[in-house]
Motif scaffolding. Sequence first.
Motif, PDB file in Angstrom:
ATOM      1  N   ILE A 156      -7.599  23.210  -4.330  1.00  0.00           N
ATOM      2  CA  ILE A 156      -6.369  22.510  -3.928  1.00  0.00           C
ATOM      3  C   ILE A 156      -6.550  21.014  -4.163  1.00  0.00           C
ATOM      4  CG2 ILE A 156      -4.824  21.980  -1.986  1.00  0.00           C
ATOM      5  CD1 ILE A 156      -6.053  24.453  -0.565  1.00  0.00           C
ATOM      6  N   ILE A 157      -5.540  20.332  -4.718  1.00  0.00           N
ATOM      7  CA  ILE A 157      -5.579  18.864  -4.699  1.00  0.00           C
ATOM      8  C   ILE A 157      -4.205  18.301  -4.362  1.00  0.00           C
ATOM      9  CG2 ILE A 157      -7.551  18.357  -6.231  1.00  0.00           C
ATOM     10  CD1 ILE A 157      -5.574  17.864  -8.473  1.00  0.00           C
ATOM     11  N   GLN A 158      -4.241  17.179  -3.674  1.00  0.00           N
ATOM     12  CA  GLN A 158      -2.982  16.471  -3.416  1.00  0.00           C
ATOM     13  C   GLN A 158      -3.158  15.067  -3.979  1.00  0.00           C
ATOM     14  OE1 GLN A 158      -1.590  16.410   0.666  1.00  0.00           O
ATOM     15  NE2 GLN A 158      -0.279  14.647   0.225  1.00  0.00           N
ATOM     16  N   ASN A 159      -2.201  14.657  -4.790  1.00  0.00           N
ATOM     17  CA  ASN A 159      -2.307  13.332  -5.401  1.00  0.00           C
ATOM     18  C   ASN A 159      -1.981  12.233  -4.403  1.00  0.00           C
ATOM     19  OD1 ASN A 159      -2.992  14.402  -7.794  1.00  0.00           O
ATOM     20  ND2 ASN A 159      -1.042  14.009  -8.813  1.00  0.00           N
ATOM     21  N   LEU A 160      -2.370  11.006  -4.768  1.00  0.00           N
ATOM     22  CA  LEU A 160      -1.961   9.849  -3.967  1.00  0.00           C
ATOM     23  C   LEU A 160      -0.450   9.777  -3.986  1.00  0.00           C
ATOM     24  CD1 LEU A 160      -4.269   6.874  -4.941  1.00  0.00           C
ATOM     25  CD2 LEU A 160      -4.030   7.997  -2.729  1.00  0.00           C
ATOM     26  N   SER A 161       0.121   9.291  -2.909  1.00  0.00           N
ATOM     27  CA  SER A 161       1.579   9.248  -2.938  1.00  0.00           C
ATOM     28  C   SER A 161       2.072   7.955  -3.564  1.00  0.00           C
ATOM     29  CB  SER A 161       2.134   9.444  -1.538  1.00  0.00           C
ATOM     30  OG  SER A 161       2.082   8.257  -0.830  1.00  0.00           O
ATOM     31  N   LYS A 162       3.258   8.071  -4.178  1.00  0.00           N
ATOM     32  CA  LYS A 162       3.871   6.899  -4.806  1.00  0.00           C
ATOM     33  C   LYS A 162       5.345   6.918  -4.383  1.00  0.00           C
ATOM     34  CE  LYS A 162       4.240   4.852  -9.306  1.00  0.00           C
ATOM     35  NZ  LYS A 162       4.834   5.288 -10.528  1.00  0.00           N
ATOM     36  N   ASP A 163       5.835   5.827  -3.860  1.00  0.00           N
ATOM     37  CA  ASP A 163       7.223   5.749  -3.365  1.00  0.00           C
ATOM     38  C   ASP A 163       7.523   6.889  -2.385  1.00  0.00           C
ATOM     39  OD1 ASP A 163       7.465   3.634  -5.174  1.00  0.00           O
ATOM     40  OD2 ASP A 163       8.139   4.988  -6.769  1.00  0.00           O
ATOM     41  N   GLY A 164       6.547   7.194  -1.546  1.00  0.00           N
ATOM     42  CA  GLY A 164       6.772   8.217  -0.516  1.00  0.00           C
ATOM     43  C   GLY A 164       6.768   9.652  -1.037  1.00  0.00           C
ATOM     44  N   LYS A 165       6.444   9.814  -2.333  1.00  0.00           N
ATOM     45  CA  LYS A 165       6.411  11.182  -2.892  1.00  0.00           C
ATOM     46  C   LYS A 165       5.018  11.491  -3.433  1.00  0.00           C
ATOM     47  CE  LYS A 165      11.047  11.949  -3.334  1.00  0.00           C
ATOM     48  NZ  LYS A 165      11.799  13.130  -3.049  1.00  0.00           N
ATOM     49  N   THR A 166       4.668  12.744  -3.426  1.00  0.00           N
ATOM     50  CA  THR A 166       3.360  13.115  -3.963  1.00  0.00           C
ATOM     51  C   THR A 166       3.465  14.428  -4.742  1.00  0.00           C
ATOM     52  OG1 THR A 166       1.044  13.473  -3.377  1.00  0.00           O
ATOM     53  CG2 THR A 166       2.661  14.385  -1.876  1.00  0.00           C
ATOM     54  N   VAL A 184       3.424  21.566  -7.271  1.00  0.00           N
ATOM     55  CA  VAL A 184       4.734  21.267  -6.685  1.00  0.00           C
ATOM     56  C   VAL A 184       4.890  19.754  -6.819  1.00  0.00           C
ATOM     57  CG1 VAL A 184       6.205  21.548  -4.662  1.00  0.00           C
ATOM     58  CG2 VAL A 184       4.323  23.130  -5.048  1.00  0.00           C
ATOM     59  N   LEU A 185       5.892  19.331  -7.575  1.00  0.00           N
ATOM     60  CA  LEU A 185       6.015  17.910  -7.910  1.00  0.00           C
ATOM     61  C   LEU A 185       7.079  17.219  -7.056  1.00  0.00           C
ATOM     62  CD1 LEU A 185       5.992  18.281 -11.829  1.00  0.00           C
ATOM     63  CD2 LEU A 185       4.041  18.003 -10.284  1.00  0.00           C
ATOM     64  N   GLY A 186       6.830  15.941  -6.791  1.00  0.00           N
ATOM     65  CA  GLY A 186       7.822  15.132  -6.067  1.00  0.00           C
ATOM     66  C   GLY A 186       8.060  15.611  -4.648  1.00  0.00           C
ATOM     67  N   VAL A 187       6.970  15.878  -3.945  1.00  0.00           N
ATOM     68  CA  VAL A 187       7.090  16.350  -2.557  1.00  0.00           C
ATOM     69  C   VAL A 187       7.145  15.126  -1.640  1.00  0.00           C
ATOM     70  CG1 VAL A 187       6.057  17.865  -0.838  1.00  0.00           C
ATOM     71  CG2 VAL A 187       5.456  18.158  -3.240  1.00  0.00           C
ATOM     72  N   PRO A 188       8.058  15.067  -0.668  1.00  0.00           N
ATOM     73  CA  PRO A 188       8.037  13.943   0.271  1.00  0.00           C
ATOM     74  C   PRO A 188       6.692  13.938   1.010  1.00  0.00           C
ATOM     75  CG  PRO A 188       9.969  15.339   0.601  1.00  0.00           C
ATOM     76  CD  PRO A 188       9.089  16.040  -0.379  1.00  0.00           C
ATOM     77  N   ASP A 189       6.017  12.783   1.024  1.00  0.00           N
ATOM     78  CA  ASP A 189       4.663  12.735   1.593  1.00  0.00           C
ATOM     79  C   ASP A 189       4.716  12.540   3.106  1.00  0.00           C
ATOM     80  OD1 ASP A 189       1.992  12.684   1.878  1.00  0.00           O
ATOM     81  OD2 ASP A 189       1.642  10.809   0.804  1.00  0.00           O
TER      82      ASP A 189
END
Length: 422
Positions: free
Chosen positions: A307-317, A280-285
């Motif tokens: 499961i992995i969650q990426n580091l957030s960038k500009d408030g999105k992950t 799921v791309l561009g999720v508000p973090d």
Amino acid sequence: MALIVHKYGGTSMGSTERIRHVAKRVAKWARAGHQMVVVPSAMSGETNRLLGLAKELAPSKATDSYSRELDMLASTGEQASSALLAIALQAEGMESVSYAGWQVPIRTNSAHTKARIESIDDTKVRADLEAGRVVIVTGFQGLDELGNITTLGRGGSDTSAVAVAAAMKAEECLIFTDVDGVYTTDPRVVPEARRLKTVSFEEMLEMASMGSKVLQIRSVEFAGKYKVKLRVLSSFTPWDIDINEEAASGTLITFEEDEHMEQAIVSGIAFNRDEAKISVLGVPDTPGIAYRILGAVADANVEVDVIIQNLSKDGKTDFSFTVNRGDYAKAIDVLKSKVLPSLGAQEVVGDTKICKVSIVGIGMRSHVGVASKMFRVLSEEGINIQMISTSEIKTSVVIDEKYMELAVRALHKAFDLDQPPV
Ligand code: ADP
Ligand code: ASP
Ligand code: MG
């Protein structure tokens, strides 16, 4: 005299000739004075054939919607092979009777196609054993509270056998199959794979749950919970092989760590091609995303694995996870229809061409650098790692499916699994 449970898989029951061979082997054990309960699978290919017929009649319908009927259908495979085995035993001069799951009864919950065994009433089986009969109990099936026939998930006859052995406090449960034991990895993929004389229960549990289909995971769980003595061995040896030699052959699942003779750091490599990756791309973090994404997926009865969650960038992950391939379309659908709009995520993407490769070994507990060696070996083969997950005794990576065999072979060699233990 002991109560012994034998389980014979699909290939072992694959033809009338093979069934006769099984009957002769079982008769040998019975004549040696043992009380015998035998759990056969359907003849090889039969379960697939039956499920294929259903798919042909309802190609666009989700199988979930007719899972009760799938159980009615698929359970007939085991019913047929059980009756055939009882007939073959009678032809060998052994008194024998076969029971369907509902006749025993083996009670399960109502989760059609993946039911769990809740209890087994052994009264009838014991009475037959006392009367000198060999008892055949169908594998793979049970009965729910409402009287419906259920099945235990693919490979479920292993679980039927271990559960019967646990319920009846059998001396040992012997899983007869088309390989002569548990190997360092699937010998069909790596011909240099080596048979393990013993494997610890915990390692077997990880190997089974990471995709090594030699034992269904729930059968290993049952063996652990009820301390069932469990051995995997070949049904392809001559049936009249010496019974003591046979009883000591194959691979024994052990419960004591110090019984674990082979002190390898990595004991085995498992792989699984049955998963698919979803991102799921561009999720508000913000707090609660994991719950909102995975909660919706769980509500749809889909199990999630890595499961992995990426580091957030500009408030999105970005948030990625794997599911069983059979649940892929359902999970994507839930995410697109329920989660994307409410979460304000950008996109859901998926990849079904992945696989998971895992190294397993209790030696990993006391050795550092095992995972990093795995990553180095894969990088030297030019294989990109997409996801990683670890536990105390295993490290798993998700990679492109096309590199699966290469990865398994390279790791098998790098961890010296083709060499006899020192
Ligand atoms: P059955 O029909 O007897 O239940 P399965 O096909 O379910 O047999 O399981 C046996 C198969 O498991 C073997 O033929 C082998 O290809 C595969 N397998 C996968 N991993 C392993 C392993 N580590 N050791 C032995 N066999 C394995
Ligand atoms: N016949 C079932 C299957 O093919 C169960 C089993 O063989 O263990 O999955
Ligand atoms: Mg099996």
